[in-house]
Design a protein around this motif. Structure first.
Motif, PDB file in Angstrom:
ATOM      1  N   LYS A 250      15.681-121.456  27.304  1.00  0.00           N
ATOM      2  CA  LYS A 250      16.455-122.716  26.873  1.00  0.00           C
ATOM      3  C   LYS A 250      16.102-122.999  25.406  1.00  0.00           C
ATOM      4  O   LYS A 250      16.689-123.582  24.713  1.00  0.00           O
ATOM      5  N   LEU A 251      14.727-122.566  25.107  1.00  0.00           N
ATOM      6  CA  LEU A 251      14.307-123.141  23.956  1.00  0.00           C
ATOM      7  C   LEU A 251      14.929-122.118  22.697  1.00  0.00           C
ATOM      8  O   LEU A 251      15.341-122.817  21.728  1.00  0.00           O
ATOM      9  N   LEU A 252      15.253-121.106  23.073  1.00  0.00           N
ATOM     10  CA  LEU A 252      16.030-120.246  21.993  1.00  0.00           C
ATOM     11  C   LEU A 252      17.441-120.827  21.669  1.00  0.00           C
ATOM     12  O   LEU A 252      17.866-120.592  20.662  1.00  0.00           O
ATOM     13  N   GLN A 253      17.997-121.208  22.834  1.00  0.00           N
ATOM     14  CA  GLN A 253      19.504-121.666  22.827  1.00  0.00           C
ATOM     15  C   GLN A 253      19.398-122.857  22.078  1.00  0.00           C
ATOM     16  O   GLN A 253      20.637-123.436  21.871  1.00  0.00           O
ATOM     17  N   GLU A 254      18.318-123.788  22.373  1.00  0.00           N
ATOM     18  CA  GLU A 254      18.386-125.207  22.120  1.00  0.00           C
ATOM     19  C   GLU A 254      18.712-125.232  20.428  1.00  0.00           C
ATOM     20  O   GLU A 254      18.364-124.792  19.756  1.00  0.00           O
ATOM     21  N   LYS A 255      19.765-126.267  20.285  1.00  0.00           N
ATOM     22  CA  LYS A 255      19.830-126.283  18.722  1.00  0.00           C
ATOM     23  C   LYS A 255      19.337-127.586  18.303  1.00  0.00           C
ATOM     24  O   LYS A 255      19.428-128.622  18.946  1.00  0.00           O
ATOM     25  N   ILE A 256      18.540-127.496  17.190  1.00  0.00           N
ATOM     26  CA  ILE A 256      17.649-128.834  16.748  1.00  0.00           C
ATOM     27  C   ILE A 256      17.950-129.006  15.363  1.00  0.00           C
ATOM     28  O   ILE A 256      17.971-128.294  14.517  1.00  0.00           O
ATOM     29  N   ASP A 257      18.486-130.317  15.375  1.00  0.00           N
ATOM     30  CA  ASP A 257      18.934-130.633  13.632  1.00  0.00           C
ATOM     31  C   ASP A 257      17.759-130.538  12.792  1.00  0.00           C
ATOM     32  O   ASP A 257      16.821-130.722  12.976  1.00  0.00           O
ATOM     33  N   ASP A 258      18.132-129.905  11.738  1.00  0.00           N
ATOM     34  CA  ASP A 258      17.276-129.648  10.572  1.00  0.00           C
ATOM     35  C   ASP A 258      16.260-128.811  10.908  1.00  0.00           C
ATOM     36  O   ASP A 258      15.196-128.718  10.152  1.00  0.00           O
ATOM     37  N   PHE A 259      16.376-127.973  11.864  1.00  0.00           N
ATOM     38  CA  PHE A 259      15.196-126.807  12.090  1.00  0.00           C
ATOM     39  C   PHE A 259      15.162-125.909  11.197  1.00  0.00           C
ATOM     40  O   PHE A 259      16.292-125.286  10.594  1.00  0.00           O
ATOM     41  N   GLU A 260      13.961-125.467  10.754  1.00  0.00           N
ATOM     42  CA  GLU A 260      13.879-124.485   9.645  1.00  0.00           C
ATOM     43  C   GLU A 260      12.930-123.374  10.146  1.00  0.00           C
ATOM     44  O   GLU A 260      12.138-123.651  10.803  1.00  0.00           O
ATOM     45  N   GLU A 261      13.231-122.081   9.822  1.00  0.00           N
ATOM     46  CA  GLU A 261      12.500-121.063  10.259  1.00  0.00           C
ATOM     47  C   GLU A 261      11.409-120.858   9.067  1.00  0.00           C
ATOM     48  O   GLU A 261      11.412-121.275   8.066  1.00  0.00           O
ATOM     49  N   GLY A 262      10.641-120.071   9.580  1.00  0.00           N
ATOM     50  CA  GLY A 262       9.427-119.521   8.780  1.00  0.00           C
ATOM     51  C   GLY A 262       8.067-119.965   8.673  1.00  0.00           C
ATOM     52  O   GLY A 262       7.811-120.952   9.472  1.00  0.00           O
ATOM     53  N   LEU A 272       2.962-132.354  11.403  1.00  0.00           N
ATOM     54  CA  LEU A 272       3.793-133.340  12.141  1.00  0.00           C
ATOM     55  C   LEU A 272       3.585-133.412  13.458  1.00  0.00           C
ATOM     56  O   LEU A 272       3.988-134.271  14.119  1.00  0.00           O
ATOM     57  N   ASN A 273       2.790-132.530  14.209  1.00  0.00           N
ATOM     58  CA  ASN A 273       2.529-132.501  15.630  1.00  0.00           C
ATOM     59  C   ASN A 273       3.625-132.263  16.480  1.00  0.00           C
ATOM     60  O   ASN A 273       3.794-132.665  17.456  1.00  0.00           O
ATOM     61  N   ASP A 274       4.551-131.574  15.867  1.00  0.00           N
ATOM     62  CA  ASP A 274       5.875-131.220  16.444  1.00  0.00           C
ATOM     63  C   ASP A 274       5.762-129.758  17.095  1.00  0.00           C
ATOM     64  O   ASP A 274       6.188-128.694  16.530  1.00  0.00           O
ATOM     65  N   TYR A 275       5.172-129.992  18.359  1.00  0.00           N
ATOM     66  CA  TYR A 275       5.075-128.489  19.059  1.00  0.00           C
ATOM     67  C   TYR A 275       6.214-127.950  19.414  1.00  0.00           C
ATOM     68  O   TYR A 275       6.380-126.583  19.439  1.00  0.00           O
ATOM     69  N   ARG A 276       7.632-128.670  19.800  1.00  0.00           N
ATOM     70  CA  ARG A 276       8.548-127.947  20.147  1.00  0.00           C
ATOM     71  C   ARG A 276       9.165-127.092  18.962  1.00  0.00           C
ATOM     72  O   ARG A 276       9.473-125.903  19.177  1.00  0.00           O
ATOM     73  N   LYS A 277       9.036-127.643  17.935  1.00  0.00           N
ATOM     74  CA  LYS A 277       9.792-126.938  16.795  1.00  0.00           C
ATOM     75  C   LYS A 277       8.743-125.902  16.246  1.00  0.00           C
ATOM     76  O   LYS A 277       9.185-124.913  15.942  1.00  0.00           O
ATOM     77  N   MET A 278       7.314-126.066  16.465  1.00  0.00           N
ATOM     78  CA  MET A 278       6.324-125.232  16.200  1.00  0.00           C
ATOM     79  C   MET A 278       6.868-123.903  16.939  1.00  0.00           C
ATOM     80  O   MET A 278       6.697-122.957  16.139  1.00  0.00           O
ATOM     81  N   LEU A 279       6.787-124.015  18.170  1.00  0.00           N
ATOM     82  CA  LEU A 279       7.158-122.912  19.018  1.00  0.00           C
ATOM     83  C   LEU A 279       8.570-122.124  18.735  1.00  0.00           C
ATOM     84  O   LEU A 279       8.332-121.070  18.692  1.00  0.00           O
ATOM     85  N   LYS A 280       9.392-122.992  18.176  1.00  0.00           N
ATOM     86  CA  LYS A 280      10.586-122.218  18.122  1.00  0.00           C
ATOM     87  C   LYS A 280      10.539-121.429  16.562  1.00  0.00           C
ATOM     88  O   LYS A 280      11.006-120.349  16.597  1.00  0.00           O
ATOM     89  N   ALA A 281       9.750-121.835  15.879  1.00  0.00           N
ATOM     90  CA  ALA A 281       9.466-121.402  14.442  1.00  0.00           C
ATOM     91  C   ALA A 281       8.676-120.074  14.572  1.00  0.00           C
ATOM     92  O   ALA A 281       8.932-119.313  14.146  1.00  0.00           O
ATOM     93  N   VAL A 282       7.641-120.219  15.648  1.00  0.00           N
ATOM     94  CA  VAL A 282       6.914-119.062  15.736  1.00  0.00           C
ATOM     95  C   VAL A 282       7.562-117.707  16.264  1.00  0.00           C
ATOM     96  O   VAL A 282       7.371-116.751  16.047  1.00  0.00           O
ATOM     97  N   LEU A 283       8.748-118.168  17.077  1.00  0.00           N
ATOM     98  CA  LEU A 283       9.347-116.897  17.916  1.00  0.00           C
ATOM     99  C   LEU A 283      10.079-116.086  16.823  1.00  0.00           C
ATOM    100  O   LEU A 283      10.404-114.907  17.076  1.00  0.00           O
ATOM    101  N   ASN A 284      10.098-116.521  15.618  1.00  0.00           N
ATOM    102  CA  ASN A 284      10.712-115.530  14.409  1.00  0.00           C
ATOM    103  C   ASN A 284       9.662-115.170  13.577  1.00  0.00           C
ATOM    104  O   ASN A 284       9.903-114.560  12.572  1.00  0.00           O
ATOM    105  N   ILE A 285       8.490-115.297  13.814  1.00  0.00           N
ATOM    106  CA  ILE A 285       7.198-114.848  13.039  1.00  0.00           C
ATOM    107  C   ILE A 285       6.589-113.789  13.866  1.00  0.00           C
ATOM    108  O   ILE A 285       6.007-114.158  14.783  1.00  0.00           O
TER     109      ILE A 285
END
Ligand SMILES: Cc1cc2nc3c(=O)[nH]c(=O)nc-3n(C[C@H](O)[C@H](O)[C@H](O)COP(=O)(O)O)c2cc1C
Length: 320
Positions: A250-262, A272-285
């Protein structure tokens, strides 16, 4: 660690240890009346509540350290078997401290401290108007332990009537900020109890899994603190593998506005304490993935998102 047996220490040293380690202590401002009808007011921090049915409180007007003499409060309790105990708020602490002065028994400490006496309903000692929480009490028992200096005289009391300021309550609970109580610490220190609050739900009837059931790779992590692991131990269930898989799909498929990788973006989301975006970003590092996921879990734990924390924490099992 230092190790002490009380028999090897001087009494003031034992006293200082207790004041430092048994803290913060609530303060009872105790109003009594002598057999001659003179009001007495003194603070006692060897004090607490012990049961609600019937309501039992106890405090200790100990023997004086310097000469083992008995305090006026003790003598009054023995003579009249009554007292009023009030909680001490920050706005009255200077007057309460003044009440601890060893005024001779013939002095009325309401006059000395300028605290305002008001009549009680069921007992003779007066209430202190400035305190928003007052308990009219009868003395059930005074239990003395020794007769040397600083020995305890535990006055066990039953509360006959509570008087509580109406504006203290929020949803039926006394609000810790509104009541603004102070507590005694070691030395000359006090603590303003309502100014450093945190909330922690009691386990109550929950069937917590306990520390020992936390999977080993989580328990052995160098990132989690004892409190982080305590939160896992306080859970009732551990998600299974299918749930973890679904969560990541679900997390991989999820489209989050303004999400950046890296990695830069990961660090920004961490700030920013945004652990959801943290995890999504981690998956590409690929570098330090385990540590970065665990840092993400930590952030979810701080936000009490246990479902997220568990699923992310379980996912690192096979990552080195
Ligand atoms: C914040 C505070 C807490 C105190 N706690 C205690 C206590 O738990 N037991 C005690 O015997 N004295 C305690 N004292 C000292 C008594 O208040 C002090 O001896 C007081 O003068 C006794 O008065 P009395 O002789 O009128 O009863 C405390 C003093 C302060 C300022």
């Amino acid at each position: 660690m230092f190790h002490y047996e009380p028999k090897d220490l001087k009494v003031p040293e034992v006293h200082r240890l207790l004041l430092g380690g048994v803290a913060p202590r609530p303060i009872a401002l105790v109003s009594t009346i002598s057999a001659d009808g003179i009001n007495n007011l003194s603070p006692f921090s060897f004090f607490n509540a012990f049961g609600a049915n019937p309501p039992i409180v106890a405090f200790s007007p100990s023997r004086r350290g310097r000469d083992a003499s008995l305090k006026d409060t003790y003598n009054n309790l023995l003579a009249t078997k009554e007292c009023v105990i009030q909680s001490v708020t920050h706005s009255m602490i200077e007057q309460v401290s003044l009440a601890s002065t060893e005024f001779p028994p013939e002095y009325d400490e309401f006059i000395k401290t300028s605290l305002t006496p008001i009549d009680s309903d069921l007992v003779k000692p007066k209430r202190v108007n400035e305190s928003p929480f007052q308990m009219e009490c009868k003395v059930l028992e005074i239990k003395s332990f020794g007769n040397g200096g600083a020995s305890a005289n535990m006055a066990i009391c039953e509360v006959l009537k509570f008087h509580v300021a109406e504006d203290l309550f929020i949803n039926g609970i006394i609000d810790p900020v509104k009541i603004d109580l102070v507590a005694r610490m070691s030395g000359d220190f006090y603590s303003r109890a309502g100014s450093d609050l945190f909330e922690l739900k009691m386990p109550g009837n929950k069937k917590c899994i306990g520390y020992d059931q936390i999977p080993e790779h989580i328990r052995k992590s160098e990132i989690y603190s004892a409190n982080d692991l305590g939160k896992f131990g306080n859970s009732e269930f551990i998600p299974d593998e299918t749930e973890v898989k679904l969560f990541f799909q679900k997390l991989l498929q999820e489209k989050i506005d303004d999400f950046e990788e890296g990695y830069e973006a990961f660090l920004r989301y961490q700030r920013l304490n945004d652990y959801r975006k943290m995890l999504k970003a981690v998956l590409n590092i690929s570098k330090n993935r385990k540590i970065n996921i665990e840092l993400t879990v930590k952030c979810a734990l701080q936000n009490n998102d246990m479902d997220f924390a568990w699923k992310a924490a379980l996912s690192v099992k096979n990552i080195k």
